[in-house]
Enzyme design. Sequence first.
Site, PDB file in Angstrom:
ATOM      1  N   HIS A  67       0.863  -1.191   0.000  1.00  0.00           N
ATOM      2  CA  HIS A  67       0.000   0.000   0.000  1.00  0.00           C
ATOM      3  C   HIS A  67       0.898   1.239   0.000  1.00  0.00           C
ATOM      4  CE1 HIS A  67      -3.955   1.846   1.705  1.00  0.00           C
ATOM      5  NE2 HIS A  67      -3.211   2.799   1.193  1.00  0.00           N
ATOM      6  N   GLU A  98      -2.527  -1.550  -3.212  1.00  0.00           N
ATOM      7  CA  GLU A  98      -3.637  -0.775  -2.656  1.00  0.00           C
ATOM      8  C   GLU A  98      -3.267   0.698  -2.601  1.00  0.00           C
ATOM      9  OE1 GLU A  98      -5.493  -4.045   0.371  1.00  0.00           O
ATOM     10  OE2 GLU A  98      -4.358  -2.405   1.244  1.00  0.00           O
ATOM     11  N   HIS A 124      -7.997  -5.559   7.049  1.00  0.00           N
ATOM     12  CA  HIS A 124      -7.668  -4.535   8.047  1.00  0.00           C
ATOM     13  C   HIS A 124      -7.897  -5.074   9.455  1.00  0.00           C
ATOM     14  CE1 HIS A 124      -6.302  -0.395   8.649  1.00  0.00           C
ATOM     15  NE2 HIS A 124      -6.808  -0.590   9.845  1.00  0.00           N
TER      16      HIS A 124
HETATM   17  C1  LIG Z   1      -6.512  -0.968   3.020  1.00  0.00           C
HETATM   18  C2  LIG Z   1      -6.029  -1.448   4.299  1.00  0.00           C
HETATM   19  O1  LIG Z   1      -6.765  -1.650   5.223  1.00  0.00           O
HETATM   20  C3  LIG Z   1      -4.579  -1.706   4.485  1.00  0.00           C
HETATM   21  O2  LIG Z   1      -3.858  -1.499   3.348  1.00  0.00           O
HETATM   22  C4  LIG Z   1      -4.038  -0.843   5.508  1.00  0.00           C
HETATM   23  O3  LIG Z   1      -4.411   0.433   5.192  1.00  0.00           O
HETATM   24  C5  LIG Z   1      -2.557  -0.971   5.663  1.00  0.00           C
HETATM   25  O4  LIG Z   1      -1.918   0.244   5.472  1.00  0.00           O
HETATM   26  P1  LIG Z   1      -0.815   0.733   6.513  1.00  0.00           P
HETATM   27  O5  LIG Z   1       0.198  -0.366   6.620  1.00  0.00           O
HETATM   28  O6  LIG Z   1      -0.259   1.986   5.935  1.00  0.00           O
HETATM   29  O7  LIG Z   1      -1.503   0.938   7.827  1.00  0.00           O
HETATM   30  N1  LIG Z   2      -6.113  -4.593   2.894  1.00  0.00           N
HETATM   31  C1  LIG Z   2      -5.743  -4.761   4.231  1.00  0.00           C
HETATM   32  C2  LIG Z   2      -4.297  -5.000   4.354  1.00  0.00           C
HETATM   33  O1  LIG Z   2      -3.599  -5.080   3.366  1.00  0.00           O
HETATM   34  C3  LIG Z   2      -3.660  -5.194   5.661  1.00  0.00           C
HETATM   35  O2  LIG Z   2      -4.237  -4.450   6.672  1.00  0.00           O
HETATM   36  P1  LIG Z   2      -3.621  -4.682   8.142  1.00  0.00           P
HETATM   37  O3  LIG Z   2      -3.589  -6.171   8.402  1.00  0.00           O
HETATM   38  O4  LIG Z   2      -2.216  -4.129   8.119  1.00  0.00           O
HETATM   39  O5  LIG Z   2      -4.542  -3.960   9.067  1.00  0.00           O
END
Ligand SMILES: CC(=O)[C@@H](O)[C@H](O)COP(=O)(O)O
Ligand SMILES: NCC(=O)COP(=O)(O)O
Length: 238
Positions: free
Chosen positions: A43, A70, A191
């Site tokens: 992301h 993402e 998430h």
């Molecule tokens: C979309 C989602 O829920 C994850 O990609 C989360 O946002 C992780 O991003 P961070 O690692 O920047 O918290």
């Molecule tokens: N799309 C959710 C993700 O990639 C991971 O979220 P998190 O486990 O870091 O909260």
Amino acid sequence: MTKLSVNINKLATLRNSRGGNVPNLITSTKDIESFGAEGITIHPRPDERHIRYQDARDLKKVVTTEFNIEGNPIPKFIDLVLEVKPTQVTLVPDAEDAITSNAGWDTIKHKDFLVDVIKAFKEKGIRTSIFVDPDAAMVKAAAETGTDRVELYTESFAHGFAKGNKEESIAPFVKAAEMAQQVGLGLNAGHDLSLDNIKFFKEHIPHLLEVSIGHALICESLYLGLENVVNMYLHRLK
Ligand SMILES: CC(=O)[C@@H](O)[C@H](O)COP(=O)(O)O
Ligand SMILES: NCC(=O)COP(=O)(O)O
């Protein structure tokens, strides 16, 4: 069958904290895949505080499973995704200064924008997914954008589950998942999913194609690996 896509943002956070290349994202990715993960998620955020745009390009060369990128489809992100051509792009409406993702799309309000962006990705053969709250109306409207999938934002479930409100917190996800099935959308989720809550989530959400897990998975890996590594040091210090 639900695929596990490992989000490696946190490995990049650790790497960036020392300015070097440890942990090495390329080696880690190859290992994570060799351990059985069925996807790699990143992301990249506009400030590149963890995943850098160059990481996306470098990872594309080594990921052999499903590569999921993402992010908020600002022009710079759209250009990156069209260049890298991952398996899937997940659109997340996060503010630039957000600590982490904190809401799903309003797929009714932003329908025209999403239609255009999704068309551009699909023309390049990239599967699309829209990050949405567990709200059947948002899932239903997502289908009108042309997207292949939605990703249910599972933070409310994870928090409710941790407080012991399991049935209450899963209920909106069951409804949203039913709607996805009804309108023909593939279903992802992510998430704050973790070793504690993933089994319950999976058991209650049929047709779940993919979960992306990062923060908890990396924390659990550190914690569950500590005893082994401490003992390896002690052994070398004998
Ligand atoms: C979309 C989602 O829920 C994850 O990609 C989360 O946002 C992780 O991003 P961070 O690692 O920047 O918290
Ligand atoms: N799309 C959710 C993700 O990639 C991971 O979220 P998190 O486990 O870091 O909260």
